[in-house]
Design a protein around this motif. Structure first.
Motif, PDB file in Angstrom:
ATOM      1  N   THR A  27       0.562   9.920  10.820  1.00 33.43           N
ATOM      2  CA  THR A  27       0.454   9.004   9.694  1.00 33.43           C
ATOM      3  C   THR A  27       1.080   7.676  10.079  1.00 33.43           C
ATOM      4  N   PRO A  28       0.355   6.583   9.938  1.00 31.21           N
ATOM      5  CA  PRO A  28       0.944   5.294  10.308  1.00 31.21           C
ATOM      6  C   PRO A  28       2.061   4.917   9.337  1.00 31.21           C
ATOM      7  N   PHE A  29       3.088   4.281   9.864  1.00 27.37           N
ATOM      8  CA  PHE A  29       4.197   3.844   9.042  1.00 27.37           C
ATOM      9  C   PHE A  29       4.019   2.412   8.568  1.00 27.37           C
ATOM     10  N   THR A  30       2.977   1.769   8.999  1.00 21.28           N
ATOM     11  CA  THR A  30       2.679   0.431   8.524  1.00 21.28           C
ATOM     12  C   THR A  30       1.385   0.462   7.733  1.00 21.28           C
ATOM     13  N   VAL A  31       1.264  -0.483   6.856  1.00 18.11           N
ATOM     14  CA  VAL A  31       0.075  -0.571   6.024  1.00 18.11           C
ATOM     15  C   VAL A  31      -0.483  -1.974   6.162  1.00 18.11           C
ATOM     16  N   GLU A  32      -1.764  -2.065   6.331  1.00 20.64           N
ATOM     17  CA  GLU A  32      -2.430  -3.359   6.407  1.00 20.64           C
ATOM     18  C   GLU A  32      -2.999  -3.675   5.038  1.00 20.64           C
ATOM     19  N   LEU A  33      -2.641  -4.825   4.508  1.00 21.31           N
ATOM     20  CA  LEU A  33      -3.182  -5.217   3.209  1.00 21.31           C
ATOM     21  C   LEU A  33      -4.669  -5.514   3.322  1.00 21.31           C
ATOM     22  N   THR A  34      -5.425  -4.993   2.407  1.00 20.71           N
ATOM     23  CA  THR A  34      -6.838  -5.310   2.275  1.00 20.71           C
ATOM     24  C   THR A  34      -7.019  -5.784   0.844  1.00 20.71           C
ATOM     25  N   LEU A  35      -6.907  -7.078   0.651  1.00 23.04           N
ATOM     26  CA  LEU A  35      -6.940  -7.628  -0.694  1.00 23.04           C
ATOM     27  C   LEU A  35      -8.282  -7.364  -1.366  1.00 23.04           C
ATOM     28  N   PRO A  36      -8.267  -7.187  -2.686  1.00 21.39           N
ATOM     29  CA  PRO A  36      -9.521  -6.954  -3.412  1.00 21.39           C
ATOM     30  C   PRO A  36     -10.408  -8.200  -3.400  1.00 21.39           C
ATOM     31  N   ASP A  37     -11.630  -8.030  -3.858  1.00 24.97           N
ATOM     32  CA  ASP A  37     -12.588  -9.140  -3.868  1.00 24.97           C
ATOM     33  C   ASP A  37     -12.306 -10.169  -4.960  1.00 24.97           C
ATOM     34  N   SER A  38     -11.621  -9.755  -6.011  1.00 27.34           N
ATOM     35  CA  SER A  38     -11.404 -10.680  -7.121  1.00 27.34           C
ATOM     36  C   SER A  38      -9.923 -10.785  -7.444  1.00 27.34           C
ATOM     37  N   PRO A  39      -9.479 -11.961  -7.861  1.00 28.68           N
ATOM     38  CA  PRO A  39      -8.074 -12.111  -8.233  1.00 28.68           C
ATOM     39  C   PRO A  39      -7.707 -11.278  -9.459  1.00 28.68           C
ATOM     40  N   ALA A  40      -8.686 -10.919 -10.277  1.00 32.01           N
ATOM     41  CA  ALA A  40      -8.424 -10.089 -11.457  1.00 32.01           C
ATOM     42  C   ALA A  40      -7.929  -8.691 -11.061  1.00 32.01           C
ATOM     43  N   ALA A  41      -8.330  -8.208  -9.905  1.00 36.46           N
ATOM     44  CA  ALA A  41      -7.930  -6.880  -9.435  1.00 36.46           C
ATOM     45  C   ALA A  41      -6.667  -6.918  -8.579  1.00 36.46           C
TER      46      ALA A  41
END
Length: 78
Positions: free
Chosen positions: A18-32
């Motif tokens: 299990t990786p100990f780091t997480v890569e942010l994958t921002l949502p498509d809309s600022p509302a989410a």
């Protein structure tokens, strides 16, 4: 500490793959964004949280220039 002895689930181990780091994958809309950040920040391991905050501070203005990063992070971390 033995988590099962105090009623907690066992943590992740490096040997689990299990990786100990997480890569942010921002949502498509600022509302989410708020819901996404809340989920990511509250499910992160303590050692990873600081890295996630740094990534968010860099990525949010690039993807959503209209979003106040400080306010978004405050909402996510509250």
């Amino acid at each position: 500490m033995h988590p099962h002895k105090v009623g907690l689930p066992p943590g992740r181990y490096k040997t689990d793959g299990t990786p100990f780091t997480v890569e942010l994958t921002l949502p498509d809309s600022p509302a989410a964004l708020d819901a996404y950040l809340y989920e990511v920040m509250h499910s992160a391991a303590p050692g990873v949280l600081e890295l996630l905050i740094e990534q968010a501070a860099e990525e949010i203005p690039r993807v959503f220039p209209q979003v106040d990063v400080v306010q978004a992070l405050r909402r996510a971390l509250s």
